[in-house]
Structure formats: C-alpha cells, structure tokens
Design an enzyme around this catalytic site. Sequence first.
Site, PDB file in Angstrom:
ATOM      1  CD  GLU A  89      43.126  36.127  40.663  1.00  0.00           C
ATOM      2  OE1 GLU A  89      43.881  35.534  39.865  1.00  0.00           O
ATOM      3  OE2 GLU A  89      42.703  35.619  41.696  1.00  0.00           O
ATOM      4  CB  CYS A 116      49.842  35.453  49.853  1.00  0.00           C
ATOM      5  SG  CYS A 116      48.803  36.319  48.671  1.00  0.00           S
ATOM      6  CD  GLU A 157      49.082  46.646  51.534  1.00  0.00           C
ATOM      7  OE1 GLU A 157      48.753  45.512  51.898  1.00  0.00           O
ATOM      8  OE2 GLU A 157      48.537  47.674  51.975  1.00  0.00           O
ATOM      9  CB  SER A 211      46.487  40.869  56.480  1.00  0.00           C
ATOM     10  OG  SER A 211      45.511  41.026  55.481  1.00  0.00           O
ATOM     11  CG  LEU A 212      47.425  40.553  63.776  1.00  0.00           C
ATOM     12  CD1 LEU A 212      48.399  41.724  63.775  1.00  0.00           C
ATOM     13  CD2 LEU A 212      46.539  40.624  65.027  1.00  0.00           C
ATOM     14  CB  CYS A 330      44.475  35.838  47.100  1.00  0.00           C
ATOM     15  SG  CYS A 330      43.900  37.459  47.176  1.00  0.00           S
TER      16      CYS A 330
HETATM   17  N1  SAH Z   1      47.576  43.165  50.644  1.00  0.00           N
HETATM   18  C1  SAH Z   1      46.334  43.297  51.331  1.00  0.00           C
HETATM   19  C2  SAH Z   1      45.124  42.916  50.500  1.00  0.00           C
HETATM   20  C3  SAH Z   1      45.230  41.709  49.612  1.00  0.00           C
HETATM   21  S1  SAH Z   1      45.319  40.139  50.393  1.00  0.00           S
HETATM   22  C4  SAH Z   1      46.371  42.519  52.632  1.00  0.00           C
HETATM   23  O1  SAH Z   1      47.380  41.896  52.916  1.00  0.00           O
HETATM   24  O2  SAH Z   1      45.429  42.598  53.400  1.00  0.00           O
HETATM   25  C5  SAH Z   1      43.703  39.888  51.046  1.00  0.00           C
HETATM   26  C6  SAH Z   1      43.620  38.888  52.171  1.00  0.00           C
HETATM   27  O3  SAH Z   1      43.696  37.537  51.679  1.00  0.00           O
HETATM   28  C7  SAH Z   1      44.745  39.021  53.167  1.00  0.00           C
HETATM   29  O4  SAH Z   1      44.247  38.909  54.473  1.00  0.00           O
HETATM   30  C8  SAH Z   1      45.620  37.847  52.811  1.00  0.00           C
HETATM   31  O5  SAH Z   1      46.465  37.508  53.842  1.00  0.00           O
HETATM   32  C9  SAH Z   1      44.579  36.798  52.470  1.00  0.00           C
HETATM   33  N2  SAH Z   1      45.053  35.616  51.734  1.00  0.00           N
HETATM   34  C10 SAH Z   1      46.096  35.506  50.910  1.00  0.00           C
HETATM   35  N3  SAH Z   1      46.228  34.257  50.441  1.00  0.00           N
HETATM   36  C11 SAH Z   1      45.221  33.547  50.987  1.00  0.00           C
HETATM   37  C12 SAH Z   1      44.794  32.177  50.890  1.00  0.00           C
HETATM   38  N4  SAH Z   1      45.439  31.309  50.125  1.00  0.00           N
HETATM   39  N5  SAH Z   1      43.722  31.781  51.611  1.00  0.00           N
HETATM   40  C13 SAH Z   1      43.036  32.674  52.377  1.00  0.00           C
HETATM   41  N6  SAH Z   1      43.375  33.968  52.498  1.00  0.00           N
HETATM   42  C14 SAH Z   1      44.460  34.404  51.816  1.00  0.00           C
END
Ligand code: SAH
Length: 340
Positions: A89, A116, A157, A211-212, A330
């Site tokens: 998606e 996530c 990722e 993503s911290l 996501c």
């Molecule tokens: N793997 C990478 C990129 C994909 S996730 C990463 O971790 O950065 C993209 C961002 O969306 C990340 O910061 C992740 O933690 C965040 N994310 C995942 N699920 C989420 C949700 N339900 N609400 C808000 N942000 C979310």
Amino acid sequence: MNNIFNYDLIDLENILINNNYKKYNAKQIMSWIYDKKIYDFYKMTNISKELINYLNQNFNLFNIKLQKTEKSKDTNKYLFKLKDGHFIESVLMKHDYGNSVCISSQVGCNMGCAFCESGRLKKQRDLLPYEMVEQIILIQNSIKKRIDSVVIMGIGEPFDNYDNVMKFIKIINNPHLLAIGARHITVSTCGLVPMIEKFSNENLQVNLAVSLHAPNNEIRNKIMKINKVYDINKLISALKKYISKTNRRVTIEYILLDKINDSEKCAIELANLLKGMNVYVNLIPYNETSHLNYKKTKKVQSDRFYDILKKNKINVTIRKEFGSEITAACGQLRASEVEK
Ligand code: SAH
C-alpha cells in the site's frame, strides 16, 4: 522480460550501446515514458522499428496493479497487487505545498515494532526498484497531478532492502526520469546502525528520518525489537557521525503512546539525549488500530511534551494527522486485504 522502471538512464544507455543501438535512444525512450506518459513502445514515433521490436521483446512496463483506492479530503490510500499476488500500500498526502507520497519498500516487515500494524504480518520479500517507482507513477497518473515529494515510510524497513531502495532513489531523482529533488525525498529507518553509516557515504542530499520513539533503552527495548541489536547509544552515536559527515539535519520521529513514552520525565530525557544535535523532532500522533492495545496520547499531554522540548531548545513539531478516518495507519489497508 525486464521492467523498464528498474533502470536509471545510464543503465538503459549501456544496454542500448551493448546491443548496437545509439546512446541517445535511451533519452528518447525515457522521455516518452516519463514526460509524455506514453507506455506503448509502438507509439514512440521517433524510434526505429527495429529498436521498437527490441524493446517489445525485452522490456515491459507496468507489473503492479492498482487494486483499491480509499479517499478522504487530504489523504488517499492505495492498495496495489504485485505480479506474484502480494499486496502493498501507499498513501498520498495533499499538503498546501504539494503532493507527497508515502511508499512501501517491502512486502511486510521483520522489524517487529510492538505498536506497528505492518510488523504483525512478517516480511514476505523485498520490493524491487520498479515496484517502488510504479507506486508513484500510478498514483501520479490517477490524480493527474505531479508528485512533489516522496517519503519511504510505508510498509517495510528501507535499510533492510538497501540496494533496491538506493536504486529507486536514483531513478526518481534523475532529472530525465521522475525528477523529484533529493531534498524532497525522505528515507525513514528504525535504526539499522551499519546502514546509517553506509548511507552517509552515498553523497546524496536525501533526508534521513529515524524512528526513535523512546528516550532510553528500557522503554525502547519494550516497543522496538531492533533496540536489542543496536541500542540507543549506538544509534545516537551513528547519527552524530552521520550529521558531522553530511552536514545534514536528521528528523527524529517520536510516536506519542499513552502512558508508555509520553511522560514529562520522558520529554526531559529526550531533550537531554538530543541536546546540541542538528535534529528536528517530529511528534507523531499514534494511529490506533483494532489489533493492538496501544493508545494515542491525549492532546494536553502531547502539548506538554512539546512545550518541554521547546523550552529545552529542541526543534520540534507535532505532525499533522492524516487520514485517521480511513485505514491510514501503516499497514492497515494491506492487513485488511490479506486477512480477508
Ligand atoms: N521501517 C521504517 C519505515 C516504515 S514505518 C521506520 O521504522 O522508520 C514509518 C513510521 O511510521 C515509523 O516511524 C513507524 O514507527 C511509524 N508508525 C508505525 N505504526 C504507526 C501507527 N499506528 N501510528 C503512527 N505511526 C506509526
């Protein structure tokens, strides 16, 4: 058959030269595809019949299909079906300053972040460059507007699919192809430390987001499995090196999760952790999903968190919420399709 969207201009030039065609033919072909949006080699009228036949025998164009669109005022969500039947998606966000697309880089994800949705369904495979390029082109053609910026923040990722993602970035950045400026491209990682180092050597003006989501190892270990491999100290020191090498500001993503990482103590700890670094903190309102128990932080608390960072001279914004009325978290749309 090779998908033409896997190739940068120089790749096609080399292929054509090796097959006794002219180097300039590559620019002509790419211009038909990327500028004139002609996706049929037979319609490329300035190209010889012989070359058209060669292209038809060796290349194809669209191998992913737009399966479903969910629309709301500022967000569209797209479900694509890949050639092998997998689903991915992407999300289109309509900002005042332009259209931004968030693309997926893998089918599923193995990073296993607890909050996530994408990680609930394990990684099936990496996406190839053309599968990322086609997400953008199909969205662009469906809205008939230019895509101004791209964030690699969808499912997957990106640094776990490093080579394909770098190729993808070069293709969309090339002025003869999609021509999306490097400063308008952002790659987001959960913190694969060796790849951050590798990325700093690419000499690209692309933005890095990390993503911290926690100010210390205790909390981060609970919500992000990757922290057990590369802990916060290793991550922060990799970021410091990246910043000093590239002279670029890094975006720190921090989802606010109710009673998990949103206390005032966490805010102070985060400010201390990032003190003096050339970073910008993006506080992200959590998109709740029915499968997971995490809750979004209340507005008063996120405002308090924001104020503490501000007071400590950290650059910070609260991310505008997009598409919470559709399945915009996501991985939600894909999960609903796969689990049907
Ligand atoms: N793997 C990478 C990129 C994909 S996730 C990463 O971790 O950065 C993209 C961002 O969306 C990340 O910061 C992740 O933690 C965040 N994310 C995942 N699920 C989420 C949700 N339900 N609400 C808000 N942000 C979310």
